[in-house]
Design a protein around this motif. Sequence first.
Motif, PDB file in Angstrom:
ATOM      1  N   LEU A  13       5.031   4.002  -9.637  1.00 41.21           N
ATOM      2  CA  LEU A  13       5.454   5.308  -9.108  1.00 41.21           C
ATOM      3  C   LEU A  13       4.733   6.441  -9.845  1.00 41.21           C
ATOM      4  O   LEU A  13       4.286   7.418  -9.230  1.00 41.21           O
ATOM      5  CB  LEU A  13       6.974   5.462  -9.213  1.00 41.21           C
ATOM      6  CG  LEU A  13       7.798   4.408  -8.445  1.00 41.21           C
ATOM      7  CD1 LEU A  13       9.293   4.647  -8.654  1.00 41.21           C
ATOM      8  CD2 LEU A  13       7.469   4.409  -6.951  1.00 41.21           C
ATOM      9  N   ARG A  14       4.589   6.285 -11.149  1.00 44.04           N
ATOM     10  CA  ARG A  14       3.872   7.313 -11.928  1.00 44.04           C
ATOM     11  C   ARG A  14       2.375   7.299 -11.616  1.00 44.04           C
ATOM     12  O   ARG A  14       1.713   8.347 -11.640  1.00 44.04           O
ATOM     13  CB  ARG A  14       4.122   7.118 -13.422  1.00 44.04           C
ATOM     14  CG  ARG A  14       5.560   7.500 -13.810  1.00 44.04           C
ATOM     15  CD  ARG A  14       5.824   7.297 -15.298  1.00 44.04           C
ATOM     16  NE  ARG A  14       7.247   7.431 -15.596  1.00 44.04           N
ATOM     17  CZ  ARG A  14       7.894   8.593 -15.735  1.00 44.04           C
ATOM     18  NH1 ARG A  14       7.226   9.733 -15.606  1.00 44.04           N
ATOM     19  NH2 ARG A  14       9.185   8.619 -15.993  1.00 44.04           N
ATOM     20  N   ALA A  54      11.982   4.366  -3.557  1.00 47.31           N
ATOM     21  CA  ALA A  54      11.973   5.708  -2.956  1.00 47.31           C
ATOM     22  C   ALA A  54      12.899   6.686  -3.687  1.00 47.31           C
ATOM     23  O   ALA A  54      12.516   7.835  -3.928  1.00 47.31           O
ATOM     24  CB  ALA A  54      12.341   5.626  -1.475  1.00 47.31           C
ATOM     25  N   ALA A  55      14.105   6.247  -4.039  1.00 52.27           N
ATOM     26  CA  ALA A  55      15.051   7.175  -4.683  1.00 52.27           C
ATOM     27  C   ALA A  55      14.515   7.616  -6.049  1.00 52.27           C
ATOM     28  O   ALA A  55      14.562   8.802  -6.398  1.00 52.27           O
ATOM     29  CB  ALA A  55      16.420   6.514  -4.822  1.00 52.27           C
ATOM     30  N   LEU A  84      -0.757  20.279  -1.478  1.00 52.69           N
ATOM     31  CA  LEU A  84       0.468  19.511  -1.222  1.00 52.69           C
ATOM     32  C   LEU A  84       0.116  18.160  -0.598  1.00 52.69           C
ATOM     33  O   LEU A  84      -0.818  18.057   0.203  1.00 52.69           O
ATOM     34  CB  LEU A  84       1.387  20.268  -0.264  1.00 52.69           C
ATOM     35  CG  LEU A  84       1.877  21.642  -0.737  1.00 52.69           C
ATOM     36  CD1 LEU A  84       2.776  22.253   0.332  1.00 52.69           C
ATOM     37  CD2 LEU A  84       2.603  21.540  -2.073  1.00 52.69           C
ATOM     38  N   ALA A  85       0.869  17.136  -0.968  1.00 50.57           N
ATOM     39  CA  ALA A  85       0.620  15.794  -0.449  1.00 50.57           C
ATOM     40  C   ALA A  85       1.920  15.173   0.051  1.00 50.57           C
ATOM     41  O   ALA A  85       3.005  15.493  -0.439  1.00 50.57           O
ATOM     42  CB  ALA A  85       0.004  14.908  -1.531  1.00 50.57           C
ATOM     43  N   VAL A  86       1.776  14.276   1.019  1.00 50.02           N
ATOM     44  CA  VAL A  86       2.889  13.476   1.534  1.00 50.02           C
ATOM     45  C   VAL A  86       2.657  12.043   1.072  1.00 50.02           C
ATOM     46  O   VAL A  86       1.527  11.544   1.152  1.00 50.02           O
ATOM     47  CB  VAL A  86       2.913  13.514   3.080  1.00 50.02           C
ATOM     48  CG1 VAL A  86       4.055  12.650   3.624  1.00 50.02           C
ATOM     49  CG2 VAL A  86       3.025  14.945   3.572  1.00 50.02           C
ATOM     50  N   VAL A  87       3.701  11.391   0.564  1.00 49.90           N
ATOM     51  CA  VAL A  87       3.571   9.987   0.173  1.00 49.90           C
ATOM     52  C   VAL A  87       4.346   9.123   1.166  1.00 49.90           C
ATOM     53  O   VAL A  87       5.513   9.388   1.466  1.00 49.90           O
ATOM     54  CB  VAL A  87       4.057   9.769  -1.269  1.00 49.90           C
ATOM     55  CG1 VAL A  87       4.260   8.273  -1.570  1.00 49.90           C
ATOM     56  CG2 VAL A  87       3.025  10.346  -2.236  1.00 49.90           C
ATOM     57  N   VAL A  88       3.669   8.102   1.681  1.00 55.93           N
ATOM     58  CA  VAL A  88       4.289   7.157   2.609  1.00 55.93           C
ATOM     59  C   VAL A  88       4.512   5.835   1.879  1.00 55.93           C
ATOM     60  O   VAL A  88       3.558   5.236   1.379  1.00 55.93           O
ATOM     61  CB  VAL A  88       3.383   6.937   3.845  1.00 55.93           C
ATOM     62  CG1 VAL A  88       4.011   5.902   4.785  1.00 55.93           C
ATOM     63  CG2 VAL A  88       3.150   8.250   4.570  1.00 55.93           C
ATOM     64  N   ASP A  89       5.758   5.398   1.800  1.00 56.28           N
ATOM     65  CA  ASP A  89       6.159   4.130   1.177  1.00 56.28           C
ATOM     66  C   ASP A  89       5.856   4.084  -0.330  1.00 56.28           C
ATOM     67  O   ASP A  89       4.837   3.510  -0.752  1.00 56.28           O
ATOM     68  CB  ASP A  89       5.498   2.922   1.869  1.00 56.28           C
ATOM     69  CG  ASP A  89       6.054   2.667   3.261  1.00 56.28           C
ATOM     70  OD1 ASP A  89       7.065   3.293   3.630  1.00 56.28           O
ATOM     71  OD2 ASP A  89       5.472   1.816   3.967  1.00 56.28           O
ATOM     72  N   PRO A  90       6.728   4.631  -1.160  1.00 56.30           N
ATOM     73  CA  PRO A  90       6.513   4.560  -2.616  1.00 56.30           C
ATOM     74  C   PRO A  90       6.422   3.127  -3.131  1.00 56.30           C
ATOM     75  O   PRO A  90       5.817   2.891  -4.172  1.00 56.30           O
ATOM     76  CB  PRO A  90       7.744   5.263  -3.190  1.00 56.30           C
ATOM     77  CG  PRO A  90       8.241   6.119  -2.084  1.00 56.30           C
ATOM     78  CD  PRO A  90       7.933   5.391  -0.812  1.00 56.30           C
ATOM     79  N   ASN A 115       0.851  -1.195   0.000  1.00 60.54           N
ATOM     80  CA  ASN A 115       0.000   0.000   0.000  1.00 60.54           C
ATOM     81  C   ASN A 115       0.884   1.242   0.000  1.00 60.54           C
ATOM     82  O   ASN A 115       1.670   1.447   0.935  1.00 60.54           O
ATOM     83  CB  ASN A 115      -0.895   0.033   1.237  1.00 60.54           C
ATOM     84  CG  ASN A 115      -1.906  -1.102   1.265  1.00 60.54           C
ATOM     85  OD1 ASN A 115      -2.287  -1.629   0.216  1.00 60.54           O
ATOM     86  ND2 ASN A 115      -2.343  -1.484   2.449  1.00 60.54           N
ATOM     87  N   THR A 116       0.768   2.046  -1.043  1.00 62.06           N
ATOM     88  CA  THR A 116       1.439   3.348  -1.073  1.00 62.06           C
ATOM     89  C   THR A 116       0.399   4.402  -0.717  1.00 62.06           C
ATOM     90  O   THR A 116      -0.602   4.559  -1.429  1.00 62.06           O
ATOM     91  CB  THR A 116       2.023   3.638  -2.464  1.00 62.06           C
ATOM     92  OG1 THR A 116       3.038   2.664  -2.747  1.00 62.06           O
ATOM     93  CG2 THR A 116       2.641   5.036  -2.525  1.00 62.06           C
TER      94      THR A 116
END
Length: 276
Positions: A66-67, A96-97, A52-58, A41-42
Amino acid sequence: MTDAAALPGQPRGGVLSGRATARAVNVLAPNPSAMTLDGTNTWIVSEPDSDLAVVVDPGPLDDVHLRAVIDTAEKAGKRVALTLLTHGHPDHAEGAARFAELTRTKVRALDPALRLGDEGLGAGDVITTGGVEMRVVPTPGHTADSLCFHLPADQAVLTGDTVLGRGTTVVAHPDGRLGDYLDSLRRLRSLTVDDGVRLVLPGHGPVLDDAQGAIEFYLAHRASRLAQVETAVENGHVSASEVVAHVYADVDRSLWPAAELSVRAQLAYLREHGLI
Ligand SMILES: [Zn+2]
């Protein structure tokens, strides 16, 4: 990283992919397996009126996924401004990178080796990107670097692999330690008792709408497994693999390697406490 499918008596989960709360949306990664349930789950977390959003665990290194995370945020009128990691296992952190490169964000994690940028993440930290409040809760046990994120406005906690939507998690010995894990579960339980947390937004599996029930179940499950391991040792099953064959006889064999990590953690715990 799980060590079993759904267990009898376990609270059932709800939402799997898409919007779970006013502030949290899940984009399910396409990496299902016995160890990752339906996939990772991302989580996209954002204040409703913020751009603005925060993403936890790409999640895994998968450009399509990722896209898709970025697209989902953009369709909601939001730009990803920060990336957080619950822990360093590759099904959560490997992408993540690349994700940080695509979004030009920093990556914050407890483990310095996983960070991009100069900011760490740990006890007492509060994320306030775009006005959303997420409190960092250290929860070592699954791994030494495991964190949860308390989202008070939604009465929710993002748990990574510390609590899953189905089954139970691996205490990944020797990095993960059972004593730490039990303390972390108690810390999460106190969020449900004292801070009004109702929802678990896990790193795998569906959202749980009875957070306290789920955590109580985990604590009870750990206690019963620990008693089984203790009995197995008393009956002469000395090695971790023998104990697994004895205690996890009801669990699919494909999960035995993961179960062995948990058994090693339990044997270490029992030895440390002078119980075997
Ligand atoms: Zn994990």
